[in-house]
Design a protein around this motif. Structure first.
Motif, PDB file in Angstrom:
ATOM      1  N   LYS A  81       0.831  -1.200   0.000  1.00 32.62           N
ATOM      2  CA  LYS A  81       0.000   0.000   0.000  1.00 32.62           C
ATOM      3  C   LYS A  81       0.867   1.252   0.000  1.00 32.62           C
ATOM      4  O   LYS A  81       1.997   1.243   0.488  1.00 32.62           O
ATOM      5  N   GLU A  82       0.299   2.327  -0.522  1.00 33.27           N
ATOM      6  CA  GLU A  82       0.988   3.611  -0.576  1.00 33.27           C
ATOM      7  C   GLU A  82       1.452   4.053   0.815  1.00 33.27           C
ATOM      8  O   GLU A  82       2.566   4.542   0.980  1.00 33.27           O
ATOM      9  N   GLU A  83       0.622   3.862   1.824  1.00 33.06           N
ATOM     10  CA  GLU A  83       0.978   4.278   3.182  1.00 33.06           C
ATOM     11  C   GLU A  83       2.217   3.530   3.678  1.00 33.06           C
ATOM     12  O   GLU A  83       3.046   4.092   4.393  1.00 33.06           O
ATOM     13  N   GLU A  84       2.331   2.269   3.295  1.00 33.83           N
ATOM     14  CA  GLU A  84       3.495   1.486   3.701  1.00 33.83           C
ATOM     15  C   GLU A  84       4.762   2.029   3.046  1.00 33.83           C
ATOM     16  O   GLU A  84       5.809   2.131   3.694  1.00 33.83           O
ATOM     17  N   LEU A  85       4.662   2.376   1.774  1.00 35.88           N
ATOM     18  CA  LEU A  85       5.818   2.947   1.081  1.00 35.88           C
ATOM     19  C   LEU A  85       6.224   4.277   1.707  1.00 35.88           C
ATOM     20  O   LEU A  85       7.409   4.540   1.905  1.00 35.88           O
TER      21      LEU A  85
END
Length: 127
Positions: A81-85
Motif C-alpha cells: 500500500k501507498e501508506e506502507e511505502l
C-alpha cells in the motif's frame, strides 16, 4: 523516478539518497544484476547486512534503535500500500522490491515512476 537500467549497469552510479527501489521486468538476469549492483553500492557506503524478508511487518517488528542500517529485499509484495511505502521514508535502511512483470505490479510501477523518493528500474530484453 524511472532510471534507465542499461545506463545504470554501465555507469554503476546512483543517488544514494534514494533508498526505495523497484526492479521489475521480464529479463531475470538484468533484474538480478541491478539488484546486486545496488547492494554492492550501499555496502560500500557503510550499510550492514542484507535481509530477504517476506513482508514489511518483519521490519516494523524487528527494528532496533542502534542497529546497523540494513538492505531489505522483498520479492513478493502482493498487497503493498501507498501508506506502507511512505512509512519507509522514516527508516535509514534501503528497501529493494524485486518482481517479474505482472498486472499487479503495474499500479506499483506507476507509483514509483511518479515519485521522486522512489526509483524504478524496468528490465527488458534487448532486441
Amino acid at each position: 523516478m524511472k532510471v534507465n537500467s542499461i545506463d545504470f549497469v554501465l555507469s554503476n552510479k546512483i543517488d544514494l539518497e534514494n533508498k526505495i527501489y523497484l526492479i521489475s521486468g521480464n529479463e531475470p538476469t538484468l533484474i538480478e544484476k541491478i539488484k546486486n549492483e545496488i547492494i554492492v553500492l550501499y555496502k560500500g557506503s557503510g550499510y550492514g547486512g542484507q535481509l530477504n524478508i517476506k513482508d514489511l511487518k518483519q521490519i516494523y517488528n524487528g527494528a532496533e534503535l542502534f542497529e546497523d542500517k540494513k538492505i531489505y529485499i522483498l520479492e513478493s509484495f502482493p498487497n503493498l500500500k501507498e501508506e506502507e511505502l511512505e512509512g519507509l521514508l522514516a527508516y535509514e535502511d534501503v528497501f529493494i522490491f524485486v518482481s517479474t512483470n505482472s498486472p499487479k505490479t503495474n499500479k506499483i510501477k506507476k507509483n514509483f515512476q511518479n515519485n521522486p523518493n522512489r526509483v524504478l528500474f524496468d528490465c527488458y530484453e534487448l532486441s
